[in-house]
Design a protein around this motif. Structure first.
Motif, short mmCIF file in Angstrom:
data_model
loop_
_atom_site.label_atom_id
_atom_site.label_comp_id
_atom_site.label_asym_id
_atom_site.label_seq_id
_atom_site.Cartn_x
_atom_site.Cartn_y
_atom_site.Cartn_z
N UNK A 59 0.82 -1.22 0.00
CA UNK A 59 0.00 0.00 0.00
C UNK A 59 0.85 1.27 0.00
N UNK A 60 1.99 1.24 0.68
CA UNK A 60 2.85 2.43 0.67
C UNK A 60 3.33 2.75 -0.74
N UNK A 61 3.56 1.68 -1.53
CA UNK A 61 4.07 1.88 -2.89
C UNK A 61 3.03 2.49 -3.82
N UNK A 62 1.76 2.14 -3.61
CA UNK A 62 0.74 2.63 -4.55
C UNK A 62 0.09 3.92 -4.08
N UNK A 116 -6.58 3.35 -2.39
CA UNK A 116 -5.90 2.06 -2.54
C UNK A 116 -6.57 1.02 -1.65
N UNK A 117 -6.84 -0.13 -2.24
CA UNK A 117 -7.45 -1.24 -1.49
C UNK A 117 -6.54 -2.45 -1.60
N UNK A 118 -6.38 -3.17 -0.49
CA UNK A 118 -5.62 -4.41 -0.54
C UNK A 118 -6.45 -5.53 0.06
N UNK A 119 -6.23 -6.74 -0.42
CA UNK A 119 -7.02 -7.89 0.03
C UNK A 119 -6.68 -8.31 1.45
N UNK A 125 -7.91 -0.31 3.34
CA UNK A 125 -8.23 0.76 2.39
C UNK A 125 -7.53 2.03 2.86
N UNK A 126 -7.04 2.81 1.89
CA UNK A 126 -6.42 4.10 2.21
C UNK A 126 -6.89 5.15 1.21
#
Lengths: 262, 277
Positions: B187-190, B197-200, B260-261
């Motif tokens: 998430x920091x990268x995107x 930004x959402x991650x699973x 989520x961010x």
């Protein structure tokens, strides 16, 4: 291909274990439609299950194991609506039906039995009766027609999968070879059923039609799933399934008119 | 070689040939560029075409052939988003899925082609264009698996590459989804001021649904079931995570904890309907 007697459509049993296990999500497409009765068939041809009903409400249930886009849902309901109207049955606007089902479903807490926390078939049937009662008052509906999309099993022999009146090659194009003809077993398949409910939600009619395989044999004997994006992307398959599910109810349908432009 | 040896060799050769013929045997190496309407060139040409208003450009990247769920992720989202955004929608799909069709249509997600896609998007974008980018694969901390056996691809995509690709889309508003185990570690990268930004999963958690019979990963499957243009971002997120929690509870899995961010410039977007993304 090995020749086998053509498999007759198996009557869809709403009490089958797979369905009992399944949790259904009620979903309803909101599409505009032109009301009106198309060329009515001869009175003698009217199926007994519809009785004197001239107006029905139409809804769609999709098993939670499937992801079906809203536009695809609308297209499926449109196929069924056209089939019913072609047979002389008027269909209540889908938005009205969706609104009524939504409110009844919320009141019935998704048909879940509070004692067990599980889906309850009697609660569901009672809910459908309640839906029909509201729709009769609001729009004159005399029957509730529910189209159900669910996952079932196809039997494979000779490399061909057969279920609910249809057949498809059981092997993916990239993996087809001379060995394909020896394939036998079972694969997941998608079917639709048309259920007609009357007073108090009683089930008056239920018939399936196969839509498409949900998995096929791929390379190295691997079972390869068909993707959700492809479930309802073929109008010919949809029309075939709708015809199979409605044929005992409405008789052989003439060619359905193309859907009206939005 | 004796006549007996020759006969044995001939028999072995015949058997090998027969097996190859019957089995359909070897798969030709795929054309990385894809074919027909779905080739990379055709997709990029469509993406560059003007639209009535800002374009919504979906970039779906299925990085591994290890599960059909990865291709399933990008194709179901493509179908749903196309219906959501209509004439303003464009999509570029790259996939390393195991070939099931007679002719492979989608381009491979190779590092070179991904570089080319993001470079081209940087050239053709308008100031108001929006991007929706999905990466789906197996993952480790800070890395995603990139694999396609027929093409002999076996490598990883690291946080640095993903950061570079996302930076090439800035400052356009961008919605990034990463569906993989340990995806929270990316998430920091995107992230960026205009990025949702959402991650699973959390950085140290696995996510589920990438088996050989899954049609989507759990995360994208739940997201797709929740997508509705009229819903607010916050509602979609709440529905998605609630669904995943239910599935994981049934499997007695302790939880992937999706993340989520919202970037600084898109705070408040959680209260806006998806149609206004």
């Amino acid at each position: 291909m090995a020749s086998e007697p053509e498999q007759r459509p198996v009557r869809y049993d709403p009490g089958m274990p797979a369905l009992r296990r399944a949790r259904f999500v009620l979903t309803f497409a909101a599409i505009g439609l032109a009301a009106g009765v198309a060329a009515a068939p001869a009175e003698g041809a009217r199926p007994q299950v519809l009785g004197d009903a001239r107006t029905v409400a139409l809804a769609l249930e999709v098993q939670d194991a499937l992801i079906v886009d809203r536009v695809d849902r609308a297209a499926l309901l449109e196929h069924v609506r056209r089939a019913l109207e072609t047979a002389g049955v008027e269909v209540v606007p889908l938005e009205t039906t969706a609104e009524v089902i939504r409110s009844v479903r919320e009141a019935a807490r998704d048909w879940v039995d509070p004692a067990t926390g599980k889906f309850s078939r009697p609660r569901y049937a009672a809910g459908m009766g309640e839906v029909l009662r509201h729709l009769r008052e609001r729009a004159g509906a005399e029957r509730l027609v529910v189209v159900v999309l669910w996952v079932t099993e196809a039997h494979v022999s000779g490399g061909v999968a057969r279920w609910h009146g249809v057949e498809e090659p059981a092997v993916t194009p990239a993996a087809r070879s001379a060995w394909s003809r020896l394939r036998a077993g079972k694969l997941e398949a998608l079917s639709l059923a048309v259920n007609v409910r009357g007073e108090a939600g009683s089930l008056l009619y239920s018939e399936p039609g196969g839509v498409r395989l949900l998995s096929r044999f791929g390379r190295n004997d691997k079972i390869t799933p068909v993707l959700d994006a492809e479930l309802l992307d073929d109008p010919d398959r949809l029309e075939r399934a709708v015809r199979l599910a409605l044929a005992p109810l409405l008789g052989a349908l003439p060619a359905l008119a193309a859907p009206a432009a939005p | 070689m004796t006549s007996l040896h020759r006969a044995a060799a001939l028999a072995a050769l015949s058997l090998t040939t027969a097996c190859a013929t019957l089995g359909g045997a070897t798969q030709a190496p795929p054309d990385p560029a894809g074919a027909g309407d779905r080739s990379l060139a055709a997709q990029l040409a469509r993406a560059a075409a003007p639209a009535p208003g800002p374009r919504y450009v979906f970039v779906g990247v299925a990085l591994s052939d290890d599960s059909p769920a990865f291709l399933g992720d990008i194709t179901i989202l493509d179908r749903m988003l196309e219906h959501q955004y209509g004439a303003r929608y464009r999509s570029i799909l790259l996939s390393n899925h195991e070939q099931v069709e007679a002719v492979r249509e989608l381009p491979l997600a190779t590092p070179e082609q991904l570089e080319a896609v993001f470079a081209r998007l940087r050239e053709i974008r308008g100031p108001e264009d929006r991007f929706i980018v999905v990466f789906t694969s197996h993952g480790r901390r800070g890395k995603l698996q990139l694999r396609q056996r027929d093409a002999r691809l076996q490598t990883t995509v690291d946080a640095g590459a993903i950061e570079r690709w996302m930076a090439s889309l800035a400052p356009n508003r961008t919605w990034v989804v990463i569906s993989s185990c340990y995806s929270g570690s990316l998430l920091d990268a995107v992230g960026g001021p205009n990025v949702v930004a959402m991650s699973a999963s959390e950085a140290d958690r696995m996510s589920l649904g990438c088996g050989t019979l899954n049609r989507t990963t759990f995360f994208v499957g739940a997201l797709a079931r929740s997508l509705d243009a009229a819903k607010r971002f916050a509602e979609v997120w709440a529905d998605t995570t609630a669904r995943i929690e239910r599935w994981e509870r049934e499997l007695k899995y302790p939880g992937s904890k999706p993340q989520i961010r919202y970037g600084a410039e898109v705070r408040g977007l959680e209260r806006a309907p998806l149609s206004e993304f």
